[in-house]
Enzyme design. Structure first.
Site, PDB file in Angstrom:
ATOM      1  N   GLY A  13       0.815  -1.220   0.000  1.00 29.60           N
ATOM      2  CA  GLY A  13       0.000   0.000   0.000  1.00 29.60           C
ATOM      3  C   GLY A  13       0.845   1.265   0.000  1.00 29.60           C
ATOM      4  O   GLY A  13       0.438   2.297   0.536  1.00 29.60           O
ATOM      5  N   ARG A  16       0.596   5.238  -3.068  1.00 29.60           N
ATOM      6  CA  ARG A  16      -0.350   6.340  -3.098  1.00 29.60           C
ATOM      7  C   ARG A  16       0.315   7.569  -2.505  1.00 29.60           C
ATOM      8  O   ARG A  16       0.825   7.525  -1.385  1.00 29.60           O
ATOM      9  CB  ARG A  16      -1.574   5.937  -2.266  1.00 29.60           C
ATOM     10  N   VAL A  80      -3.096  -7.654  -2.433  1.00 30.70           N
ATOM     11  CA  VAL A  80      -2.685  -8.492  -1.292  1.00 30.70           C
ATOM     12  C   VAL A  80      -3.741  -9.527  -0.889  1.00 30.70           C
ATOM     13  O   VAL A  80      -3.481 -10.373  -0.042  1.00 30.70           O
ATOM     14  CB  VAL A  80      -2.284  -7.638  -0.052  1.00 30.70           C
ATOM     15  N   SER A 160      -3.933   0.263  14.051  1.00 28.94           N
ATOM     16  CA  SER A 160      -4.703   1.498  14.209  1.00 28.94           C
ATOM     17  C   SER A 160      -5.083   1.660  15.667  1.00 28.94           C
ATOM     18  O   SER A 160      -5.032   0.702  16.445  1.00 28.94           O
ATOM     19  CB  SER A 160      -5.982   1.394  13.372  1.00 28.94           C
ATOM     20  N   TYR A 173     -13.627  -2.639   9.918  1.00 28.26           N
ATOM     21  CA  TYR A 173     -12.288  -2.048  10.069  1.00 28.26           C
ATOM     22  C   TYR A 173     -11.742  -2.349  11.470  1.00 28.26           C
ATOM     23  O   TYR A 173     -10.600  -2.789  11.637  1.00 28.26           O
ATOM     24  CB  TYR A 173     -12.388  -0.531   9.843  1.00 28.26           C
ATOM     25  N   ALA A 175     -12.680  -4.676  13.632  1.00 25.80           N
ATOM     26  CA  ALA A 175     -12.419  -6.115  13.817  1.00 25.80           C
ATOM     27  C   ALA A 175     -11.133  -6.517  13.098  1.00 25.80           C
ATOM     28  O   ALA A 175     -10.319  -7.282  13.631  1.00 25.80           O
ATOM     29  CB  ALA A 175     -13.608  -6.926  13.293  1.00 25.80           C
ATOM     30  N   LYS A 177      -8.523  -4.673  12.438  1.00 26.84           N
ATOM     31  CA  LYS A 177      -7.329  -4.126  13.096  1.00 26.84           C
ATOM     32  C   LYS A 177      -7.089  -4.823  14.441  1.00 26.84           C
ATOM     33  O   LYS A 177      -5.939  -5.051  14.818  1.00 26.84           O
ATOM     34  CB  LYS A 177      -7.452  -2.610  13.262  1.00 26.84           C
ATOM     35  N   ILE A 206      -4.308  10.477  11.237  1.00 26.47           N
ATOM     36  CA  ILE A 206      -3.415  11.097  10.260  1.00 26.47           C
ATOM     37  C   ILE A 206      -4.349  11.740   9.229  1.00 26.47           C
ATOM     38  O   ILE A 206      -5.319  11.113   8.800  1.00 26.47           O
ATOM     39  CB  ILE A 206      -2.533  10.039   9.555  1.00 26.47           C
TER      40      ILE A 206
HETATM   41  N1  LIG Z   1      -4.663   7.695   8.147  1.00 26.18           N
HETATM   42  C1  LIG Z   1      -4.909   7.353   9.411  1.00 26.18           C
HETATM   43  O1  LIG Z   1      -5.313   8.184  10.227  1.00 26.18           O
HETATM   44  C2  LIG Z   1      -4.706   5.951   9.866  1.00 26.18           C
HETATM   45  C3  LIG Z   1      -4.969   5.677  11.203  1.00 26.18           C
HETATM   46  C4  LIG Z   1      -4.781   4.381  11.646  1.00 26.18           C
HETATM   47  C5  LIG Z   1      -4.333   3.390  10.784  1.00 26.18           C
HETATM   48  N2  LIG Z   1      -4.099   3.695   9.480  1.00 26.18           N
HETATM   49  C6  LIG Z   1      -3.647   2.602   8.623  1.00 26.18           C
HETATM   50  O2  LIG Z   1      -2.527   3.007   7.881  1.00 26.18           O
HETATM   51  C7  LIG Z   1      -2.482   2.291   6.636  1.00 26.18           C
HETATM   52  C8  LIG Z   1      -2.267   3.281   5.489  1.00 26.18           C
HETATM   53  O3  LIG Z   1      -3.369   4.167   5.447  1.00 26.18           O
HETATM   54  P1  LIG Z   1      -3.325   5.634   4.803  1.00 26.18           P
HETATM   55  O4  LIG Z   1      -3.992   6.532   5.774  1.00 26.18           O
HETATM   56  O5  LIG Z   1      -1.977   5.960   4.322  1.00 26.18           O
HETATM   57  O6  LIG Z   1      -4.368   5.485   3.611  1.00 26.18           O
HETATM   58  P2  LIG Z   1      -4.146   5.186   2.053  1.00 26.18           P
HETATM   59  O7  LIG Z   1      -5.520   4.958   1.525  1.00 26.18           O
HETATM   60  O8  LIG Z   1      -3.336   6.271   1.453  1.00 26.18           O
HETATM   61  O9  LIG Z   1      -3.298   3.842   2.033  1.00 26.18           O
HETATM   62  C9  LIG Z   1      -3.867   2.562   1.926  1.00 26.18           C
HETATM   63  C10 LIG Z   1      -3.228   1.895   0.734  1.00 26.18           C
HETATM   64  O10 LIG Z   1      -3.673   0.521   0.685  1.00 26.18           O
HETATM   65  C11 LIG Z   1      -3.825   0.210  -0.686  1.00 26.18           C
HETATM   66  N3  LIG Z   1      -4.701  -0.947  -0.913  1.00 26.18           N
HETATM   67  C12 LIG Z   1      -6.039  -1.011  -0.779  1.00 26.18           C
HETATM   68  N4  LIG Z   1      -6.472  -2.224  -1.176  1.00 26.18           N
HETATM   69  C13 LIG Z   1      -5.384  -2.937  -1.556  1.00 26.18           C
HETATM   70  C14 LIG Z   1      -5.199  -4.250  -2.064  1.00 26.18           C
HETATM   71  N5  LIG Z   1      -6.238  -5.069  -2.264  1.00 26.18           N
HETATM   72  N6  LIG Z   1      -3.936  -4.657  -2.361  1.00 26.18           N
HETATM   73  C15 LIG Z   1      -2.878  -3.815  -2.188  1.00 26.18           C
HETATM   74  N7  LIG Z   1      -2.998  -2.557  -1.716  1.00 26.18           N
HETATM   75  C16 LIG Z   1      -4.252  -2.123  -1.401  1.00 26.18           C
HETATM   76  C17 LIG Z   1      -4.426   1.477  -1.302  1.00 26.18           C
HETATM   77  O11 LIG Z   1      -4.282   1.477  -2.708  1.00 26.18           O
HETATM   78  C18 LIG Z   1      -3.619   2.559  -0.591  1.00 26.18           C
HETATM   79  O12 LIG Z   1      -2.459   2.907  -1.318  1.00 26.18           O
HETATM   80  C19 LIG Z   1      -3.791   1.507   6.543  1.00 26.18           C
HETATM   81  O13 LIG Z   1      -3.582   0.164   6.914  1.00 26.18           O
HETATM   82  C20 LIG Z   1      -4.669   2.187   7.587  1.00 26.18           C
HETATM   83  O14 LIG Z   1      -5.639   1.334   8.097  1.00 26.18           O
HETATM   84  C21 LIG Z   1      -4.282   4.955   8.982  1.00 26.18           C
END
Ligand SMILES: NC(=O)c1ccc[n+]([C@@H]2O[C@H](COP(=O)([O-])OP(=O)(O)OC[C@H]3O[C@@H](n4cnc5c(N)ncnc54)[C@H](O)[C@@H]3O)[C@@H](O)[C@H]2O)c1
Length: 277
Positions: A13, A16, A80, A160, A173, A175, A177, A206
């Site tokens: 991931g 992006r 994935v 998370s 989500y 469950a 995490k 974030i």
């Molecule tokens: N942003 C926040 O506040 C926050 C808080 C807690 C946890 N997170 C976790 O951090 C991680 C990154 O999140 P983010 O905020 O950068 O968001 P984001 O949407 O920019 O990143 C998530 C990435 O996962 C990729 N993805 C989705 N489905 C996929 C698949 N089937 N195969 C491969 N890749 C796939 C998306 O294309 C994306 O690039 C996530 O796991 C999210 O749950 C984020």
């Protein structure tokens, strides 16, 4: 200090712009790691639309940025949720860099939010398949490779705040995490004998990527404008700010490095202490 030069890391991931995965990949590259930038690469139906996913167009410039930071880098599209694609990803990393030392399970879906009693089966499956099954498949095949290499390794799961507390409209989500923490602990216990350490990082709020989408969703639900909603978050945070992608990248670098060589099975909050308020 971190001794990561020449190590190879896969960051799922990470294709992006402005996401946590991109920040982690670039930070690893700046420490001299070879990084595999991997993401879905192309849209897949309504659940994985362009608005939410990292496309191949975005992955290539991130590879160029990683190279300019000092590491080598390649882009490998991978969904994935599918074991054959995960095996292909691992093979590509080994082919390019000779092995794998670090896996960051960062790919996640957090934008599918529905009230629990209306939660659709296909929504549940999409979230669990990416967030939890994806982490399982990538960890399994990275561990097979790391065990074969015989030098240990580090696996870091981006969980998370929702891995430790409940959130409305986010049953799948939350469950997934919580499940990621279980996977972290179980794998830490089983893979420790191979010197593979498994830890999780728990971010909150974030304001980029899916966090932005979630903040918007909750501000709408509460009838607040976006900025006022963010202010309520800042007000209850002991450090008086929301999180930055770099906060997560810094924690990941530490956990991936020898500085954390006696730490495994942990789920570290990187949240400004919000949980303790
Ligand atoms: N942003 C926040 O506040 C926050 C808080 C807690 C946890 N997170 C976790 O951090 C991680 C990154 O999140 P983010 O905020 O950068 O968001 P984001 O949407 O920019 O990143 C998530 C990435 O996962 C990729 N993805 C989705 N489905 C996929 C698949 N089937 N195969 C491969 N890749 C796939 C998306 O294309 C994306 O690039 C996530 O796991 C999210 O749950 C984020």
């Amino acid at each position: 200090m971190y001794n990561l030069k020449g190590k190879t890391a896969i960051v799922t991931g990470s294709g992006r712009r402005n996401g946590i995965g991109e920040a982690i990949a670039l930070k690893l590259a700046s420490e001299g790691c070879n990084v595999v930038i991997t993401d879905l690469g192309a849209t897949k139906g309504e659940q994985f639309s362009k608005e939410h996913i990292g496309t191949t167009d975005e992955m290539e410039p991130i590879v160029a940025d990683a190279k300019s930071k000092g590491g080598d880098a390649i882009a490998v599209p991978c969904d994935v949720r599918y074991e054959d694609q995960v095996i292909h990803l691992i093979n590509k990393a080994v082919e390019a860099f000779g092995g794998i030392d670090i896996l960051i399970n960062n790919a996640g879906v957090g934008y599918i939010m529905e009230s629990f009693i209306e939660f659709k089966e296909e929504s549940w499956d999409a979230v669990l398949d990416v967030n939890l099954k994806g982490a399982f498949l990538c960890s399994k095949h990275a561990a097979i490779q790391m065990i074969d290499q015989g030098n240990g390794g580090a696996i870091i799961n981006i969980a998370s705040q929702a891995a430790k507390s409940g959130f409305p409209f986010a049953a799948a989500y939350t469950a997934s995490k919580h499940g990621m923490i279980g996977l972290t602990r179980s794998n830490a216990v089983e893979l420790g004998q191979y010197k593979i350490r498994v830890n999780a990082v728990c971010p909150n709020h974030i304001t980029t990527g899916l966090g932005h989408w979630q903040n918007k969703f909750f501000s709408d639900k509460l009838g607040l404008n976006y900025e006022d909603y963010l202010q309520t978050i800042v007000d209850k945070n002991p450090l008086k700010r929301t999180g930055l992608v770099d906060d997560i990248a810094k924690a990941v670098i530490f956990l991936a490095s020898d500085q954390a060589d006696y730490i495994t099975g942990e789920a570290m909050n990187v949240s400004g202490g919000e949980e303790y308020h």
